[in-house]
Design a protein around this motif. Structure first.
Motif, mmCIF file in Angstrom:
data_model
loop_
_atom_site.group_PDB
_atom_site.id
_atom_site.type_symbol
_atom_site.label_atom_id
_atom_site.label_comp_id
_atom_site.label_asym_id
_atom_site.label_seq_id
_atom_site.Cartn_x
_atom_site.Cartn_y
_atom_site.Cartn_z
ATOM 1 N N ASP A 111 102.381 40.723 55.351
ATOM 2 C CA ASP A 111 101.234 40.646 56.253
ATOM 3 C C ASP A 111 100.260 39.552 55.855
ATOM 4 O O ASP A 111 99.167 39.460 56.397
ATOM 5 C CB ASP A 111 100.493 41.994 56.277
ATOM 6 N N VAL A 157 95.679 40.257 51.442
ATOM 7 C CA VAL A 157 94.819 41.424 51.580
ATOM 8 C C VAL A 157 93.752 41.377 50.490
ATOM 9 O O VAL A 157 93.970 40.821 49.416
ATOM 10 C CB VAL A 157 95.607 42.755 51.472
ATOM 11 N N THR A 158 92.612 41.960 50.792
ATOM 12 C CA THR A 158 91.559 42.094 49.792
ATOM 13 C C THR A 158 91.655 43.492 49.208
ATOM 14 O O THR A 158 91.672 44.484 49.953
ATOM 15 C CB THR A 158 90.166 41.892 50.421
ATOM 16 N N GLU A 212 99.888 40.315 50.206
ATOM 17 C CA GLU A 212 100.157 41.726 50.504
ATOM 18 C C GLU A 212 101.465 42.181 49.889
ATOM 19 O O GLU A 212 101.573 43.303 49.389
ATOM 20 C CB GLU A 212 100.167 41.921 52.023
ATOM 21 N N VAL A 224 92.933 48.767 49.994
ATOM 22 C CA VAL A 224 92.724 47.564 50.797
ATOM 23 C C VAL A 224 91.362 47.637 51.467
ATOM 24 O O VAL A 224 90.990 48.671 52.037
ATOM 25 C CB VAL A 224 93.832 47.422 51.865
ATOM 26 N N GLY A 227 89.200 46.065 54.424
ATOM 27 C CA GLY A 227 89.281 45.279 55.648
ATOM 28 C C GLY A 227 90.717 45.042 56.105
ATOM 29 O O GLY A 227 91.647 45.763 55.723
ATOM 30 N N GLU A 228 90.889 44.026 56.947
ATOM 31 C CA GLU A 228 92.182 43.724 57.544
ATOM 32 C C GLU A 228 92.917 42.643 56.746
ATOM 33 O O GLU A 228 92.302 41.843 56.037
ATOM 34 C CB GLU A 228 91.996 43.217 58.990
ATOM 35 N N ALA A 229 94.231 42.634 56.881
ATOM 36 C CA ALA A 229 95.038 41.585 56.249
ATOM 37 C C ALA A 229 94.766 40.242 56.919
ATOM 38 O O ALA A 229 94.420 40.188 58.105
ATOM 39 C CB ALA A 229 96.516 41.932 56.351
ATOM 40 N N ARG A 230 94.932 39.159 56.177
ATOM 41 C CA ARG A 230 94.724 37.814 56.716
ATOM 42 C C ARG A 230 96.070 37.091 56.790
ATOM 43 O O ARG A 230 96.773 37.003 55.783
ATOM 44 C CB ARG A 230 93.820 36.994 55.801
#
Length: 263
Positions: free
Chosen positions: A162, A165-166, A215, A229, A231-234
């Motif tokens: 993905d 990820v943070t 990710e 995780v 927020g959303e994956a970048r």
């Protein structure tokens, strides 16, 4: 000693024509036209400086010169077949040498190789640290995994991911960024800096801060609850690629490993 250039295609045609004593039947065996067989024989006669066939009332006959070389020629073709079989025998080997980044090896590759070994106890793996300049032949490599935009000049297949990820320790940690070479936004002012993305995951899990990591690399730690995780994956133009030169890529054992790693 310099080897004599051998007209192997012509010799193969000679063998077929000598067995059948017919250019037509030799052509059927070789999936060419009788005219093509005749041209190959004439070219071979010109190269060798001898006459190989004569037409008689009874049909096509071998000359004494052709008869003199046939046994050795057929023995040579048998040796060729044995040589090819010996080279292909390596396809049944279950020993593979793989190069991969150290952090990917620790976080993603080794657990998967362990599962493959459990499923097939004959599998044997040698894993080495990757280097963009690795010579596949010199290093005796079967497969490499690289962090890149694509396979480059090699054959390749992307590992699904993905992107970035943070992550951070569950419940939170220090409110700072953890940097590593190649991470998005990493610079000399990043409060915490480590050697690679794998260490960034460990630093985040220890509570040193939050890290932006691939990710794919963090998947195991996320699944185990070691990190969460944020927020959303970048999406990322970079990713992990399985790569190898064409000869290695086509090996059955390599294809089987690629299939197992991309399930």
């Amino acid at each position: 000693m310099k080897r004599t250039h051998l007209p192997l295609n012509g010799l193969r045609v000679l063998d077929a024509a000598a067995r059948h004593l017919s250019f037509t039947r030799a052509a059927d065996e070789l999936a060419v036209t009788p005219a093509a067989v005749g041209q190959q024989i004439r070219a071979l006669e010109d190269t060798l400086g001898v006459v190989l066939f004569r037409r008689t009332a009874r049909g096509l006959e071998l000359t004494a010169e052709a008869e003199a070389g046939l046994a050795a020629l057929r023995g040579a073709f048998l040796n060729f077949e044995e040589a090819v079989q010996a080279m292909q025998a390596g396809q049944s080997s279950k020993a593979l040498t793989i190069a991969a980044p150290r952090d990917l090896t620790a976080k993603w590759l080794l657990p998967r190789l362990a599962a493959i070994s459990v499923a097939d106890g004959e599998m044997r793996f040698a894993v080495m640290a990757s280097d963009e300049a690795l010579d596949f032949t010199e290093a005796n490599l079967d497969l490499a995994i690289r962090w890149a935009e694509g396979p480059g000049n090699l054959e390749g297949e992307a590992l699904e991911s993905d992107g970035f990820v943070t992550i951070a320790r569950p419940g939170g940690g220090a409110d700072v960024e953890i940097g590593w070479p190649g991470c998005p936004g990493e610079d000399a002012t990043t409060p915490v800096r480590v050697a690679d993305a794998g260490l960034a995951i460990d630093a985040a899990a220890a509570g040193l801060g939050r890290a932006v990591v691939p990710e794919l690399l963090a998947g195991g730690d996320i699944a185990s609850g070691r990190v969460v995780v944020l927020g959303e994956a970048r999406p990322s133009r970079l990713g992990y690629w399985l790569v190898a030169p064409v000869p290695q890529w086509r090996q059955k054992k390599v294809r089987a490993l690629i299939d197992a790693l991309t399930i």
